[in-house]
Design a protein around this motif. Structure first.
Motif, short mmCIF file in Angstrom:
data_model
loop_
_atom_site.label_atom_id
_atom_site.label_comp_id
_atom_site.label_asym_id
_atom_site.label_seq_id
_atom_site.Cartn_x
_atom_site.Cartn_y
_atom_site.Cartn_z
N LEU A 1 10.40 2.87 0.08
CA LEU A 1 9.06 3.53 -0.94
C LEU A 1 8.33 4.64 0.52
CD1 LEU A 1 7.52 4.60 -3.56
CD2 LEU A 1 6.11 2.45 -2.73
N ILE B 1 4.83 6.38 1.95
CA ILE B 1 3.63 5.66 1.80
C ILE B 1 3.24 6.73 2.82
CG2 ILE B 1 1.46 3.83 2.83
CD1 ILE B 1 3.74 3.11 0.71
N ARG C 1 7.69 3.58 5.08
CA ARG C 1 8.44 3.82 3.97
C ARG C 1 8.69 1.94 4.23
NH1 ARG C 1 11.60 8.28 3.15
NH2 ARG C 1 11.17 9.56 4.84
N TRP D 1 -1.29 8.09 -8.54
CA TRP D 1 -0.88 7.97 -7.55
C TRP D 1 -2.03 6.35 -7.21
CZ3 TRP D 1 2.28 10.27 -3.10
CH2 TRP D 1 2.88 11.20 -4.55
N ALA E 1 0.56 5.58 -2.58
CA ALA E 1 2.17 5.52 -3.34
C ALA E 1 1.73 5.20 -4.58
CB ALA E 1 2.16 3.70 -2.95
#
Length: 267
Positions: free
Chosen positions: A46, A48, A61, A81, A96
């Protein structure tokens, strides 16, 4: 005796009142919401980002299962977000997508945590060559306390993505595809930090063949069809994820490549 009875009665009366006051105290000082990352593909991480935008600079990530402090969420361009901070590393902060966080935070983020949009638009300089000794960076120099395989893998993956993003973010839109110069981020073995591989590209009828040459010899051929990575010359499993115009390709359990659409397709 009467004083003892009176004192005990007073305590019995006061105790329920104290207990009743606890929820009010908890509401006045709520604990930080901890959100856990989930819903990613098995090999994905994911992003950031520095700003609440899909074009924001990638700060780090993180994988499925990582725990984040969630300071509040807001809606930007119809997307939710959240302002977050890694519970294991306070230096990792950013935004995120809320759809990958559980639970979501209904609160609004503090105004002073909103990074200016100009930060995301500013080009980032290319990083220095990654340090080859990941174990030493993790503090695993002591023979009695070596870093775990998970720690090494996570650090290697973060190195890979930072290097790949710096390459794609610094490329000028009108610049020619760097077939011979610069190469691409790549790694050949499990736990190996990303290095750079020479690359050449052949394009025909909208499809492309990318030939990657390893620094220690040998090549890997990756084919693009329909605007996306489609296969390789390896019998190992081929898979990829996309981040904007960056293709993060995995072959088998160890090979990793970062190839932009600009390089592969000439776009």
């Amino acid at each position: 005796m009467k004083r003892k009875v009176t004192l005990r009665s007073t305590l019995l009366i006061a105790a329920p009142l104290c207990l009743a006051a606890l929820p009010a105290l908890a509401q006045d000082a709520p604990g930080t919401i901890i959100s856990v990352i989930g819903g990613l593909a098995p090999d994905d991480l994911l992003n950031i980002r520095a700003t609440a935008s899909a074009g924001g600079k990638i700060e780090a990530r993180l994988p499925n299962g990582a725990a984040l402090k969630n300071y509040g969420c807001k809606t930007v361009n119809n997307n939710r977000w959240c302002k977050v901070e890694d519970t294991q590393d306070a230096h990792i902060t950013g935004w995120a997508p809320a759809r990958y966080l559980s639970p979501n935070n209904p609160a609004s983020p503090p105004e002073d945590t909103v990074a200016p949009a100009a930060v995301a638009a500013a080009p980032q300089p290319a990083p220095e060559e990654p340090q080859p000794d990941i174990a030493a960076r993790l503090g695993g120099g002591e023979p009695a306390d070596p870093p775990s395989a998970a720690e090494i893998g996570r650090t290697a993956m973060q190195d890979a993505y930072r290097l790949a993003f710096a390459t794609s973010a610094s490329a000028e839109p009108d610049a020619p595809a760097p077939d011979a110069a610069g190469g691409i981020p790549c790694a050949r073995r499990i736990g190996q930090p990303m290095t750079r591989c020479d690359v050449s590209v052949a394009r025909k009828d909208g499809d492309s063949t990318v030939t990657v040459t390893w620094p220690d010899g040998g090549v890997r051929i990756i084919t693009f069809h329909g605007g996306q990575p489609s296969s390789s010359d390896s019998p190992e499993e081929f898979r990829f994820t996309r981040e904007g115009t960056l293709n993060m390709i995995r072959i088998g359990v160890s090979e990793r490549f970062e190839i932009t659409d600009q390089l592969a397709l000439g776009e």
